[in-house]
Scaffold this motif. Structure first.
Motif, PDB file in Angstrom:
ATOM      1  N   SER A 163      62.246  18.721  93.184  1.00 39.97           N
ATOM      2  CA  SER A 163      60.799  18.557  93.053  1.00 39.97           C
ATOM      3  C   SER A 163      60.366  18.101  91.660  1.00 39.97           C
ATOM      4  CB  SER A 163      60.096  19.870  93.402  1.00 39.97           C
ATOM      5  OG  SER A 163      60.530  20.894  92.525  1.00 39.97           O
ATOM      6  N   MET A 164      61.305  17.775  90.767  1.00 43.07           N
ATOM      7  CA  MET A 164      60.939  17.347  89.426  1.00 43.07           C
ATOM      8  C   MET A 164      61.768  16.129  89.020  1.00 43.07           C
ATOM      9  SD  MET A 164      60.944  19.372  85.774  1.00 43.07           S
ATOM     10  CE  MET A 164      60.188  20.807  86.469  1.00 43.07           C
ATOM     11  N   TRP A 165      61.035  15.079  88.586  1.00 45.32           N
ATOM     12  CA  TRP A 165      61.671  13.816  88.200  1.00 45.32           C
ATOM     13  C   TRP A 165      61.298  13.476  86.766  1.00 45.32           C
ATOM     14  CZ3 TRP A 165      64.433  10.622  91.689  1.00 45.32           C
ATOM     15  CH2 TRP A 165      64.492  11.118  92.997  1.00 45.32           C
ATOM     16  N   LEU A 166      62.180  12.817  86.090  1.00 44.44           N
ATOM     17  CA  LEU A 166      61.944  12.314  84.743  1.00 44.44           C
ATOM     18  C   LEU A 166      61.957  10.790  84.838  1.00 44.44           C
ATOM     19  CD1 LEU A 166      61.703  12.829  81.669  1.00 44.44           C
ATOM     20  CD2 LEU A 166      64.210  12.739  81.587  1.00 44.44           C
ATOM     21  N   THR A 167      60.878  10.154  84.368  1.00 39.60           N
ATOM     22  CA  THR A 167      60.762   8.701  84.464  1.00 39.60           C
ATOM     23  C   THR A 167      60.564   8.115  83.075  1.00 39.60           C
ATOM     24  OG1 THR A 167      59.788   8.844  86.666  1.00 39.60           O
ATOM     25  CG2 THR A 167      59.420   6.809  85.459  1.00 39.60           C
ATOM     26  N   GLY A 168      61.268   7.044  82.799  1.00 34.97           N
ATOM     27  CA  GLY A 168      61.093   6.293  81.564  1.00 34.97           C
ATOM     28  C   GLY A 168      60.955   4.827  81.903  1.00 34.97           C
ATOM     29  N   SER A 169      60.155   4.115  81.098  1.00 31.34           N
ATOM     30  CA  SER A 169      59.981   2.699  81.396  1.00 31.34           C
ATOM     31  C   SER A 169      59.676   1.908  80.128  1.00 31.34           C
ATOM     32  CB  SER A 169      58.869   2.485  82.421  1.00 31.34           C
ATOM     33  OG  SER A 169      57.622   2.858  81.897  1.00 31.34           O
ATOM     34  N   TYR A 170      59.955   0.633  80.212  1.00 28.75           N
ATOM     35  CA  TYR A 170      59.576  -0.332  79.199  1.00 28.75           C
ATOM     36  C   TYR A 170      58.687  -1.338  79.908  1.00 28.75           C
ATOM     37  CZ  TYR A 170      59.770  -4.452  76.250  1.00 28.75           C
ATOM     38  OH  TYR A 170      59.421  -5.534  75.491  1.00 28.75           O
ATOM     39  N   TRP A 171      57.510  -1.589  79.337  1.00 28.42           N
ATOM     40  CA  TRP A 171      56.557  -2.477  79.983  1.00 28.42           C
ATOM     41  C   TRP A 171      56.072  -3.491  78.964  1.00 28.42           C
ATOM     42  CZ3 TRP A 171      53.080   0.037  84.124  1.00 28.42           C
ATOM     43  CH2 TRP A 171      52.502  -0.935  84.934  1.00 28.42           C
ATOM     44  N   TYR A 172      56.226  -4.765  79.275  1.00 31.81           N
ATOM     45  CA  TYR A 172      55.757  -5.840  78.416  1.00 31.81           C
ATOM     46  C   TYR A 172      54.776  -6.692  79.204  1.00 31.81           C
ATOM     47  CZ  TYR A 172      55.558 -10.223  75.873  1.00 31.81           C
ATOM     48  OH  TYR A 172      55.105 -11.334  75.219  1.00 31.81           O
ATOM     49  N   GLU A 173      53.625  -6.985  78.585  1.00 27.94           N
ATOM     50  CA  GLU A 173      52.651  -7.861  79.220  1.00 27.94           C
ATOM     51  C   GLU A 173      52.166  -8.896  78.208  1.00 27.94           C
ATOM     52  OE1 GLU A 173      50.575  -5.306  82.739  1.00 27.94           O
ATOM     53  OE2 GLU A 173      49.565  -5.295  80.805  1.00 27.94           O
ATOM     54  N   HIS A 174      51.922 -10.092  78.696  1.00 26.17           N
ATOM     55  CA  HIS A 174      51.331 -11.142  77.885  1.00 26.17           C
ATOM     56  C   HIS A 174      50.087 -11.639  78.614  1.00 26.17           C
ATOM     57  CE1 HIS A 174      50.678 -15.274  76.414  1.00 26.17           C
ATOM     58  NE2 HIS A 174      50.932 -14.699  75.255  1.00 26.17           N
ATOM     59  N   TYR A 175      48.939 -11.523  77.932  1.00 27.18           N
ATOM     60  CA  TYR A 175      47.652 -11.907  78.521  1.00 27.18           C
ATOM     61  C   TYR A 175      47.073 -13.051  77.700  1.00 27.18           C
ATOM     62  CZ  TYR A 175      42.739 -11.536  79.913  1.00 27.18           C
ATOM     63  OH  TYR A 175      41.482 -11.794  80.370  1.00 27.18           O
ATOM     64  N   ASP A 176      46.548 -14.058  78.376  1.00 27.08           N
ATOM     65  CA  ASP A 176      45.911 -15.175  77.702  1.00 27.08           C
ATOM     66  C   ASP A 176      44.646 -15.528  78.471  1.00 27.08           C
ATOM     67  OD1 ASP A 176      45.678 -17.255  75.783  1.00 27.08           O
ATOM     68  OD2 ASP A 176      46.469 -18.681  77.255  1.00 27.08           O
ATOM     69  N   ALA A 177      43.579 -15.784  77.735  1.00 24.71           N
ATOM     70  CA  ALA A 177      42.318 -16.147  78.379  1.00 24.71           C
ATOM     71  C   ALA A 177      41.687 -17.319  77.646  1.00 24.71           C
ATOM     72  CB  ALA A 177      41.359 -14.964  78.382  1.00 24.71           C
ATOM     73  N   LYS A 178      41.097 -18.202  78.401  1.00 26.38           N
ATOM     74  CA  LYS A 178      40.295 -19.296  77.865  1.00 26.38           C
ATOM     75  C   LYS A 178      38.920 -19.126  78.488  1.00 26.38           C
ATOM     76  CE  LYS A 178      44.162 -22.471  77.251  1.00 26.38           C
ATOM     77  NZ  LYS A 178      45.145 -21.436  77.311  1.00 26.38           N
ATOM     78  N   ASP A 179      38.003 -18.563  77.692  1.00 26.79           N
ATOM     79  CA  ASP A 179      36.678 -18.229  78.200  1.00 26.79           C
ATOM     80  C   ASP A 179      35.631 -18.699  77.200  1.00 26.79           C
ATOM     81  OD1 ASP A 179      34.339 -17.139  79.171  1.00 26.79           O
ATOM     82  OD2 ASP A 179      35.229 -15.185  79.603  1.00 26.79           O
ATOM     83  N   TRP A 180      34.915 -19.759  77.535  1.00 27.90           N
ATOM     84  CA  TRP A 180      33.932 -20.352  76.638  1.00 27.90           C
ATOM     85  C   TRP A 180      32.833 -19.362  76.249  1.00 27.90           C
ATOM     86  CZ3 TRP A 180      28.982 -20.309  78.500  1.00 27.90           C
ATOM     87  CH2 TRP A 180      28.840 -20.139  79.873  1.00 27.90           C
ATOM     88  N   LYS A 181      32.604 -18.316  77.060  1.00 27.71           N
ATOM     89  CA  LYS A 181      31.531 -17.355  76.755  1.00 27.71           C
ATOM     90  C   LYS A 181      31.879 -16.443  75.582  1.00 27.71           C
ATOM     91  CE  LYS A 181      31.498 -15.725  80.986  1.00 27.71           C
ATOM     92  NZ  LYS A 181      32.509 -16.446  81.695  1.00 27.71           N
ATOM     93  N   VAL A 182      33.186 -16.205  75.346  1.00 32.06           N
ATOM     94  CA  VAL A 182      33.582 -15.273  74.287  1.00 32.06           C
ATOM     95  C   VAL A 182      34.541 -15.877  73.267  1.00 32.06           C
ATOM     96  CG1 VAL A 182      33.179 -13.218  75.693  1.00 32.06           C
ATOM     97  CG2 VAL A 182      35.410 -14.298  75.728  1.00 32.06           C
ATOM     98  N   ASP A 183      35.128 -17.032  73.537  1.00 33.08           N
ATOM     99  CA  ASP A 183      36.037 -17.642  72.557  1.00 33.08           C
ATOM    100  C   ASP A 183      35.274 -17.940  71.267  1.00 33.08           C
ATOM    101  OD1 ASP A 183      38.103 -17.529  74.333  1.00 33.08           O
ATOM    102  OD2 ASP A 183      38.072 -19.639  74.880  1.00 33.08           O
ATOM    103  N   GLY A 184      35.820 -17.505  70.165  1.00 33.65           N
ATOM    104  CA  GLY A 184      35.187 -17.735  68.870  1.00 33.65           C
ATOM    105  C   GLY A 184      34.073 -16.761  68.538  1.00 33.65           C
ATOM    106  N   VAL A 185      33.821 -15.794  69.406  1.00 27.61           N
ATOM    107  CA  VAL A 185      32.767 -14.807  69.142  1.00 27.61           C
ATOM    108  C   VAL A 185      33.403 -13.618  68.421  1.00 27.61           C
ATOM    109  CG1 VAL A 185      31.086 -13.228  70.189  1.00 27.61           C
ATOM    110  CG2 VAL A 185      31.447 -15.511  71.161  1.00 27.61           C
ATOM    111  N   SER A 186      32.840 -13.276  67.266  1.00 27.49           N
ATOM    112  CA  SER A 186      33.321 -12.129  66.502  1.00 27.49           C
ATOM    113  C   SER A 186      32.223 -11.079  66.422  1.00 27.49           C
ATOM    114  CB  SER A 186      33.761 -12.575  65.109  1.00 27.49           C
ATOM    115  OG  SER A 186      32.638 -13.066  64.399  1.00 27.49           O
ATOM    116  N   PRO A 187      32.502  -9.896  65.884  1.00 24.00           N
ATOM    117  CA  PRO A 187      31.463  -8.871  65.815  1.00 24.00           C
ATOM    118  C   PRO A 187      30.215  -9.297  65.046  1.00 24.00           C
ATOM    119  CG  PRO A 187      33.608  -7.888  65.437  1.00 24.00           C
ATOM    120  CD  PRO A 187      33.810  -9.377  65.478  1.00 24.00           C
ATOM    121  N   SER A 188      30.347 -10.218  64.106  1.00 24.88           N
ATOM    122  CA  SER A 188      29.177 -10.634  63.333  1.00 24.88           C
ATOM    123  C   SER A 188      28.494 -11.867  63.903  1.00 24.88           C
ATOM    124  CB  SER A 188      29.605 -10.911  61.883  1.00 24.88           C
ATOM    125  OG  SER A 188      30.543 -11.981  61.861  1.00 24.88           O
ATOM    126  N   THR A 189      28.973 -12.355  65.047  1.00 26.13           N
ATOM    127  CA  THR A 189      28.375 -13.573  65.633  1.00 26.13           C
ATOM    128  C   THR A 189      27.024 -13.276  66.243  1.00 26.13           C
ATOM    129  OG1 THR A 189      30.572 -14.449  66.109  1.00 26.13           O
ATOM    130  CG2 THR A 189      28.732 -15.411  67.330  1.00 26.13           C
TER     131      THR A 189
END
Length: 189
Positions: A163-189
């Motif tokens: 009734s008890m399991w030990l799980t380990g994992s390695y997870w890698y993700e690569h995310y890329d977005a091209k969004d004209w609404k937020v590209d180039g927008v910074s907190p001071s924009t």
């Protein structure tokens, strides 16, 4: 103006799924779903939407200890909305076309029977969105918005007790977005 997730909505939907055992080692599943939505009381905002989704999945037993899974899914959504530049009657419309595609493959191996499972999952996801606005003027179209997500997960699960399991994992993700609404927008924009 009503938020689409809070507005009165009428939705008709239909879906079907079939699972076929081709052989002792191979199972194939297929599904399709359609929906049509109307927002009859939204004078300004989302007025209607349509969607279609199609998926296929496959499970194959390579050996008694090793399982392979693959899947693919495609979803297409279209919606229409109306708005007002003068905060009065609607004077512009927009059409949205969205699409998402996902492909994945996974393998699971029982290294020690009922004790240690090893596995790996690889997933590729792509989406795109096009918005066409008609204001009555000759405004240029908005650029296409797109995203991609690639994911790799390696894992091991070890049974400490029944009734008890030990799980380990390695997870890698690569995310890329091209969004004209937020590209180039910074907190001071």
């Amino acid at each position: 103006l009503r938020k689409y997730n809070m507005a009165e909505r009428r939705r008709d939907a239909v879906g079907a799924r079939a699972d076929v055992t081709v052989s002792e080692e191979l199972t194939v599943g297929m599904d399709v779903d359609l929906s049509a939505e109307d927002y009859p009381r939204s004078a300004i905002g989302l007025t209607d939407g349509r969607s279609l989704g199609v998926g296929v999945d496959l499970a194959y037993a390579l050996t008694e200890q090793t399982q392979l899974q693959m899947f693919g899914r495609a979803d297409r959504l279209r919606s229409r909305q109306v708005g007002s530049q003068q905060f009065a009657q609607p004077d512009w419309t927009a059409r949205n076309k969205d699409g998402a595609d996902v492909l994945g493959i996974g393998i699971k191996h029982s290294a020690l029977k009922k004790k240690l499972d090893l596995g790996a999952n690889l997933t590729f996801s792509r989406s795109r969105s096009n918005v066409t606005v008609d204001t009555g003027a000759l405004d240029p179209s908005f650029p296409t918005t797109s995203t991609s997500l690639d994911s790799l997960r390696l894992y091991a699960t070890y049974a400490l007790t029944d009734s008890m399991w030990l799980t380990g994992s390695y997870w890698y993700e690569h995310y890329d977005a091209k969004d004209w609404k937020v590209d180039g927008v910074s907190p001071s924009t």
